[in-house]
Scaffold this motif. Structure first.
Motif, short mmCIF file in Angstrom:
data_model
loop_
_atom_site.label_atom_id
_atom_site.label_comp_id
_atom_site.label_asym_id
_atom_site.label_seq_id
_atom_site.Cartn_x
_atom_site.Cartn_y
_atom_site.Cartn_z
N SER A 146 0.86 -1.18 0.00
CA SER A 146 0.00 0.00 0.00
C SER A 146 0.90 1.23 0.00
CB SER A 146 -0.94 -0.06 1.22
OG SER A 146 -1.73 1.07 1.32
N SER A 147 0.70 2.16 0.90
CA SER A 147 1.48 3.40 0.92
C SER A 147 1.10 4.16 2.18
CB SER A 147 1.10 4.24 -0.31
OG SER A 147 1.59 5.56 -0.20
N ILE A 148 1.94 5.10 2.59
CA ILE A 148 1.48 5.99 3.68
C ILE A 148 0.29 6.82 3.19
CG2 ILE A 148 3.60 6.05 5.06
CD1 ILE A 148 4.19 8.79 3.79
N SER A 149 0.14 6.94 1.86
CA SER A 149 -1.04 7.62 1.30
C SER A 149 -2.29 6.76 1.43
CB SER A 149 -0.83 7.97 -0.17
OG SER A 149 0.32 8.73 -0.32
N GLY A 150 -2.13 5.54 1.92
CA GLY A 150 -3.28 4.68 2.23
C GLY A 150 -3.75 4.87 3.66
N LYS A 151 -3.09 5.80 4.37
CA LYS A 151 -3.49 6.08 5.76
C LYS A 151 -3.91 7.53 5.96
CE LYS A 151 -0.87 2.54 8.12
NZ LYS A 151 0.14 2.30 9.16
N SER A 152 -3.42 8.41 5.10
CA SER A 152 -3.93 9.78 5.12
C SER A 152 -3.93 10.28 3.68
CB SER A 152 -3.09 10.68 6.02
OG SER A 152 -1.73 10.53 5.73
N GLY A 153 -4.94 11.09 3.37
CA GLY A 153 -5.10 11.55 1.99
C GLY A 153 -3.97 12.47 1.58
N GLU A 154 -3.76 12.55 0.27
CA GLU A 154 -2.77 13.51 -0.22
C GLU A 154 -3.42 14.36 -1.29
OE1 GLU A 154 0.03 10.34 -2.17
OE2 GLU A 154 0.06 12.12 -3.42
N PRO A 155 -3.12 15.68 -1.28
CA PRO A 155 -3.73 16.54 -2.29
C PRO A 155 -3.26 16.14 -3.69
CG PRO A 155 -2.00 17.71 -1.09
CD PRO A 155 -2.18 16.40 -0.41
N TYR A 156 -4.16 16.16 -4.64
CA TYR A 156 -3.87 15.89 -6.06
C TYR A 156 -3.44 14.44 -6.30
CZ TYR A 156 -3.87 20.84 -5.29
OH TYR A 156 -4.22 22.09 -4.85
N GLY A 157 -3.74 13.57 -5.35
CA GLY A 157 -3.45 12.15 -5.55
C GLY A 157 -4.62 11.31 -5.05
N ALA A 158 -5.84 11.80 -5.25
CA ALA A 158 -7.02 11.16 -4.62
C ALA A 158 -7.25 9.73 -5.11
CB ALA A 158 -8.27 12.01 -4.87
N ALA A 159 -7.09 9.51 -6.41
CA ALA A 159 -7.36 8.16 -6.93
C ALA A 159 -6.33 7.19 -6.34
CB ALA A 159 -7.31 8.15 -8.45
N TYR A 160 -5.07 7.64 -6.32
CA TYR A 160 -4.00 6.80 -5.76
C TYR A 160 -4.27 6.52 -4.28
CZ TYR A 160 0.76 5.34 -4.49
OH TYR A 160 1.85 4.63 -4.03
N SER A 161 -4.54 7.60 -3.54
CA SER A 161 -4.75 7.46 -2.10
C SER A 161 -5.96 6.55 -1.82
CB SER A 161 -4.95 8.85 -1.49
OG SER A 161 -5.12 8.76 -0.11
N ALA A 162 -7.04 6.76 -2.56
CA ALA A 162 -8.25 5.93 -2.36
C ALA A 162 -7.93 4.46 -2.63
CB ALA A 162 -9.38 6.42 -3.27
N SER A 163 -7.13 4.21 -3.67
CA SER A 163 -6.80 2.81 -4.00
C SER A 163 -5.97 2.18 -2.88
CB SER A 163 -6.05 2.73 -5.33
OG SER A 163 -4.72 3.22 -5.21
N LYS A 164 -5.10 2.99 -2.25
CA LYS A 164 -4.22 2.45 -1.21
C LYS A 164 -4.97 2.28 0.11
CE LYS A 164 -0.53 2.08 -3.79
NZ LYS A 164 -0.01 0.74 -4.12
N PHE A 165 -5.96 3.17 0.39
CA PHE A 165 -6.85 2.95 1.55
C PHE A 165 -7.65 1.66 1.34
CE2 PHE A 165 -7.62 6.35 4.75
CZ PHE A 165 -6.76 7.33 4.32
N ALA A 166 -8.16 1.50 0.12
CA ALA A 166 -9.01 0.34 -0.18
C ALA A 166 -8.23 -0.96 0.01
CB ALA A 166 -9.56 0.43 -1.60
N MET A 167 -6.97 -0.94 -0.37
CA MET A 167 -6.13 -2.13 -0.16
C MET A 167 -6.08 -2.52 1.32
SD MET A 167 -2.63 -1.63 -2.30
CE MET A 167 -2.13 -3.16 -3.04
N ILE A 168 -6.01 -1.50 2.18
CA ILE A 168 -5.90 -1.78 3.62
C ILE A 168 -7.22 -2.35 4.14
CG2 ILE A 168 -5.54 -0.71 5.90
CD1 ILE A 168 -3.41 1.08 4.57
#
Ligand code: NAP
Length: 266
Positions: A146-168
């Motif tokens: 996943s990514s640390i972006s899977g634990k808190s959102g990042e500006p301008y990376g919503a699709a990536y962050s959402a995918s990494k949250f979903a993995m968790i």
């Protein structure tokens, strides 16, 4: 008595997505070094062939499978082929991923769904394919990159962050379903790691503009954003993956473990 845990993966069969370069490639090399047969999945056959040659030249066992992981039928067919041939899959590493940048209001639905499909839905398809075997053999490791972006959102990376949250979410649900069968399910959440993906992002004029960064200084700013003032090496991520897939880590399940040089606590 030897109290030092063995990180050997002798005779284990491992499937790794996104193994043609970056973190996945180093995981494949390390796991082969630890005695596993590694099945490496990615789109670039040239890169996969060079990985297989490198592993075989050191006496390791590697097979390669060219596949776009968002072609779910093809991915399922490859997982079936690996299971038929090996009669098992002990370890699944869901590592394939892409980054995409955009303000939420400008994300095209196609960009959203391809990011979710490659980064997360492929992990679901691959996990679903191997679980019966893992349950039957009462041993398995499913590891999600996943990514640390899977634990808190990042500006301008919503699709990536959402995918990494979903993995968790997938990882934790799976962990609860299979805990009694000797199967663990965990995620690794890297910060900046020194790979093509990271450098493409850091040097992307669009990402820099959206984040108010000067492209010429962006590498330095990214490095200094990390408390350790460095990008991590892919090998550091691979070594954590090796530990989590070893017998020594059998008590760790349902966890999303950061490896980020302190970036997540800044
Ligand atoms: P990378 O160097 O860009 O490698 C990505 C890998 O994924 C490649 O092997 C690529 O192979 C494969 N891939 C991409 N799209 C694919 C598709 N549609 N089908 C099959 N394979 C595909 O990236 P990386 O930095 O090693 O990233 C690996 C994982 O770590 C990703 O999930 C990423 O999100 C995560 N991560 C990375 C960082 C970082 O700073 N580098 C930080 C946090 C998390 P082909 O192009 O040959 O298909």
């Amino acid at each position: 008595m030897n109290l030092i845990p063995t990180l050997q993966l002798t005779d284990k069969v491992v499937a790794i997505t996104g193994a043609s370069r970056g973190i996945g490639r180093v995981i494949a090399e390390l796991f082969a070094e630890a005695g596993a047969t590694v099945h490496c999945i990615a789109r670039s056959l040239n890169n996969l062939d060079s990985l297989r040659e490198a592993i075989e030249s050191r006496g390791g066992k590697c097979q390669v499978h060219a596949c776009d992981v968002s072609d779910f039928d093809n991915l399922q067919a490859i997982m079936n082929e690996i299971i038929e041939q090996s009669e098992r899959v002990d370890i699944l590493l869901n590592n394939a991923g892409i980054y995409s940048t955009s303000a939420v209001r400008n994300i095209e639905p196609s960009q959203w769904s391809s990011t979710l499909n490659i980064n997360c839905s492929s992990a679901f398809v691959a996990a679903r394919a191997v679980l019966d075997k893992m349950i039957e053999q009462r041993w398995g490791r499913v590891l999600f990159v996943s990514s640390i972006s899977g634990k808190s959102g990042e500006p301008y990376g919503a699709a990536y962050s959402a995918s990494k949250f979903a993995m968790i979410g997938l990882m934790q649900s799976l962990a609860l379903e299979v805990a009694q069968f000797g199967i663990t399910s965990n995620a690794i959440c890297p910060g900046w790691v020194d790979t093509e993906m990271a450098h493409n992002q850091i040097n992307d004029p669009q990402w820099c503009a959206l984040n108010n960064l000067d492209v010429a200084q962006s590498e330095e700013i990214a490095r200094l954003s990390v408390p350790q003032e460095r990008l991590l090496e892919p090998l550091e991520v691979a070594q954590l993956a090796l530990y989590l897939c070893s017998d020594a880590a059998r008590g760790i399940t349902g966890q999303a473990i950061n490896i980020c040089g302190g970036l997540s606590i800044r």
